[in-house]
Design a protein around this motif. Structure first.
Motif, PDB file in Angstrom:
ATOM      1  N   LEU A 107      19.365  -6.086   0.546  1.00 19.29           N
ATOM      2  CA  LEU A 107      18.348  -6.234  -0.492  1.00 19.29           C
ATOM      3  C   LEU A 107      16.978  -5.813   0.031  1.00 19.29           C
ATOM      4  N   ALA A 108      16.657  -6.219   1.245  1.00 18.37           N
ATOM      5  CA  ALA A 108      15.364  -5.859   1.837  1.00 18.37           C
ATOM      6  C   ALA A 108      15.235  -4.351   1.980  1.00 18.37           C
ATOM      7  N   LEU A 109      16.318  -3.688   2.384  1.00 18.91           N
ATOM      8  CA  LEU A 109      16.288  -2.240   2.540  1.00 18.91           C
ATOM      9  C   LEU A 109      16.162  -1.538   1.191  1.00 18.91           C
ATOM     10  N   GLN A 110      16.824  -2.093   0.187  1.00 17.70           N
ATOM     11  CA  GLN A 110      16.758  -1.522  -1.165  1.00 17.70           C
ATOM     12  C   GLN A 110      15.349  -1.640  -1.743  1.00 17.70           C
ATOM     13  N   GLU A 111      14.665  -2.740  -1.433  1.00 15.60           N
ATOM     14  CA  GLU A 111      13.311  -2.986  -1.937  1.00 15.60           C
ATOM     15  C   GLU A 111      12.221  -2.368  -1.064  1.00 15.60           C
ATOM     16  N   ALA A 112      12.610  -1.724   0.034  1.00 12.44           N
ATOM     17  CA  ALA A 112      11.632  -1.191   0.987  1.00 12.44           C
ATOM     18  C   ALA A 112      10.771  -0.095   0.373  1.00 12.44           C
ATOM     19  N   ASP A 113       9.516  -0.104   0.758  1.00 12.58           N
ATOM     20  CA  ASP A 113       8.606   0.982   0.387  1.00 12.58           C
ATOM     21  C   ASP A 113       8.913   2.167   1.291  1.00 12.58           C
ATOM     22  N   SER A 114       8.733   3.373   0.765  1.00 10.80           N
ATOM     23  CA  SER A 114       8.981   4.547   1.594  1.00 10.80           C
ATOM     24  C   SER A 114       7.979   5.634   1.258  1.00 10.80           C
ATOM     25  N   GLY A 115       7.828   6.568   2.190  1.00 12.50           N
ATOM     26  CA  GLY A 115       6.905   7.667   1.952  1.00 12.50           C
ATOM     27  C   GLY A 115       6.888   8.647   3.101  1.00 12.50           C
ATOM     28  N   VAL A 116       6.018   9.641   2.972  1.00 15.26           N
ATOM     29  CA  VAL A 116       5.850  10.674   3.987  1.00 15.26           C
ATOM     30  C   VAL A 116       4.359  10.845   4.229  1.00 15.26           C
ATOM     31  N   VAL A 117       3.999  10.944   5.492  1.00 15.74           N
ATOM     32  CA  VAL A 117       2.614  11.205   5.874  1.00 15.74           C
ATOM     33  C   VAL A 117       2.582  12.531   6.610  1.00 15.74           C
ATOM     34  N   ARG A 118       1.683  13.400   6.203  1.00 15.64           N
ATOM     35  CA  ARG A 118       1.515  14.677   6.907  1.00 15.64           C
ATOM     36  C   ARG A 118       0.535  14.455   8.050  1.00 15.64           C
ATOM     37  N   LEU A 119       0.976  14.799   9.256  1.00 19.66           N
ATOM     38  CA  LEU A 119       0.113  14.678  10.434  1.00 19.66           C
ATOM     39  C   LEU A 119      -0.416  16.074  10.757  1.00 19.66           C
ATOM     40  N   ASN A 142      14.748  19.170   7.527  1.00 18.36           N
ATOM     41  CA  ASN A 142      15.247  18.776   6.216  1.00 18.36           C
ATOM     42  C   ASN A 142      14.843  17.316   5.991  1.00 18.36           C
ATOM     43  N   LEU A 143      13.859  17.072   5.122  1.00 13.17           N
ATOM     44  CA  LEU A 143      13.332  15.723   4.938  1.00 13.17           C
ATOM     45  C   LEU A 143      14.322  14.793   4.243  1.00 13.17           C
ATOM     46  N   LEU A 144      15.199  15.327   3.384  1.00 12.01           N
ATOM     47  CA  LEU A 144      16.224  14.480   2.762  1.00 12.01           C
ATOM     48  C   LEU A 144      17.221  13.984   3.796  1.00 12.01           C
ATOM     49  N   LEU A 145      17.613  14.843   4.698  1.00  9.40           N
ATOM     50  CA  LEU A 145      18.512  14.447   5.781  1.00  9.40           C
ATOM     51  C   LEU A 145      17.819  13.447   6.705  1.00  9.40           C
ATOM     52  N   ALA A 146      16.552  13.684   6.992  1.00  3.63           N
ATOM     53  CA  ALA A 146      15.788  12.771   7.841  1.00  3.63           C
ATOM     54  C   ALA A 146      15.658  11.394   7.181  1.00  3.63           C
ATOM     55  N   GLU A 147      15.453  11.371   5.853  1.00  2.19           N
ATOM     56  CA  GLU A 147      15.347  10.084   5.161  1.00  2.19           C
ATOM     57  C   GLU A 147      16.664   9.328   5.220  1.00  2.19           C
ATOM     58  N   GLY A 148      17.783  10.014   5.032  1.00  5.39           N
ATOM     59  CA  GLY A 148      19.086   9.362   5.125  1.00  5.39           C
ATOM     60  C   GLY A 148      19.327   8.789   6.511  1.00  5.39           C
ATOM     61  N   THR A 149      18.940   9.542   7.534  1.00  2.00           N
ATOM     62  CA  THR A 149      19.082   9.069   8.912  1.00  2.00           C
ATOM     63  C   THR A 149      18.181   7.864   9.154  1.00  2.00           C
ATOM     64  N   LEU A 150      16.961   7.917   8.649  1.00  2.00           N
ATOM     65  CA  LEU A 150      16.027   6.801   8.822  1.00  2.00           C
ATOM     66  C   LEU A 150      16.556   5.543   8.131  1.00  2.00           C
ATOM     67  N   ARG A 151      17.091   5.684   6.925  1.00  2.00           N
ATOM     68  CA  ARG A 151      17.653   4.525   6.226  1.00  2.00           C
ATOM     69  C   ARG A 151      18.855   3.953   6.983  1.00  2.00           C
ATOM     70  N   ASN A 152      19.679   4.816   7.541  1.00  2.00           N
ATOM     71  CA  ASN A 152      20.832   4.364   8.306  1.00  2.00           C
ATOM     72  C   ASN A 152      20.385   3.626   9.575  1.00  2.00           C
ATOM     73  N   LEU A 153      19.433   4.179  10.293  1.00  2.00           N
ATOM     74  CA  LEU A 153      18.899   3.513  11.485  1.00  2.00           C
ATOM     75  C   LEU A 153      18.278   2.165  11.127  1.00  2.00           C
ATOM     76  N   THR A 154      17.524   2.137  10.040  1.00  2.33           N
ATOM     77  CA  THR A 154      16.873   0.901   9.606  1.00  2.33           C
ATOM     78  C   THR A 154      17.900  -0.156   9.242  1.00  2.33           C
ATOM     79  N   LYS A 155      18.929   0.242   8.524  1.00  2.00           N
ATOM     80  CA  LYS A 155      19.985  -0.692   8.134  1.00  2.00           C
ATOM     81  C   LYS A 155      20.601  -1.353   9.369  1.00  2.00           C
ATOM     82  N   HIS A 156      20.949  -0.548  10.355  1.00  2.00           N
ATOM     83  CA  HIS A 156      21.565  -1.098  11.566  1.00  2.00           C
ATOM     84  C   HIS A 156      20.593  -1.976  12.351  1.00  2.00           C
ATOM     85  N   CYS A 157      19.334  -1.586  12.426  1.00  2.00           N
ATOM     86  CA  CYS A 157      18.343  -2.409  13.125  1.00  2.00           C
ATOM     87  C   CYS A 157      18.168  -3.756  12.436  1.00  2.00           C
TER      88      CYS A 157
END
Length: 200
Positions: free
Chosen positions: A88-100, A131-146
């Motif tokens: 539930l916490a992951l589903q409700e998480a805020d997300s975004g992209v910042v250009r550095l 590929n930012l979509l692939l990166a987002e999927g990887t980030l969500r997967n890493l976050t879920k496991h953490c």
């Protein structure tokens, strides 16, 4: 290629200033920019390590600012979840992209993808062609496991004490900073391997 992965605070911490962010974990991939640039080549390894630590802190502060703005703009109240409600916490998480921008803090332009789960931020810093979509999927997967295996929603998070577990996650899900295209069968196999390792 992913340049770095961070876990950091995105809400005020009593020991820090109002705009500061505490980096709980960071892992940098790829060559050390300090060795590659002409001006930093003469610096000692300790000084280069401090420069790299400062770059990571700059990213954490910029992401914290972006998370705060996103939360203010959405107007949604921050709902506290308890251990056991990681999905539930992951589903409700805020997300975004910042250009550095180039030079702030890396020599080249980068993209920082972030997820803000309650008071903790998870960030992947990627090169601009990734590929930012692939990166987002990887980030969500890493976050879920953490969240699930390091008990990051409850008091006394184990991320500082068990950084080797985050290292193991990264070596399987983001080897050497490379994003993986996963078919369903390989993703399930990888998932089982990660769960088995984390159960130890």
């Amino acid at each position: 290629m992913v340049r770095c992965f961070l876990i950091h605070t995105v809400c005020p911490v009593s020991a820090l200033g109002p705009a500061e962010s505490r980096v709980l974990y960071s892992r940098v991939f790829g060559p050390d920019e300090g060795v590659l640039s002409e001006q930093n080549r003469e610096l000692s390894p300790e000084r280069r390590r401090l420069l790299q630590k400062e770059k990571v802190s700059v990213v954490a502060r910029q992401v914290r600012s972006s998370v705060s703005l996103s939360r203010e703009a959405s107007g949604r109240p921050l709902v506290e979840t308890v251990p056991g409600e990681e999905a539930l916490a992951l589903q409700e998480a805020d997300s975004g992209v910042v250009r550095l921008r180039a030079g702030d803090p890396f020599h080249e332009e980068m993209s920082a993808l972030w997820l803000g789960v309650q008071s903790v931020g998870f960030t992947l810093v990627c090169e601009p062609h990734e590929n930012l979509l692939l990166a987002e999927g990887t980030l969500r997967n890493l976050t879920k496991h953490c969240l699930e295996h390091l008990h990051m929603l409850g008091q006394g998070s184990e991320v500082l004490l068990r950084s080797h577990r985050v290292d193991a996650l990264l070596s399987r899900l983001l080897p050497h900073g490379q994003l993986l295209f996963l078919n369903h069968r390989f993703a399930q196999s990888l998932e089982k391997e990660v769960v088995a390792y984390m159960a130890k």
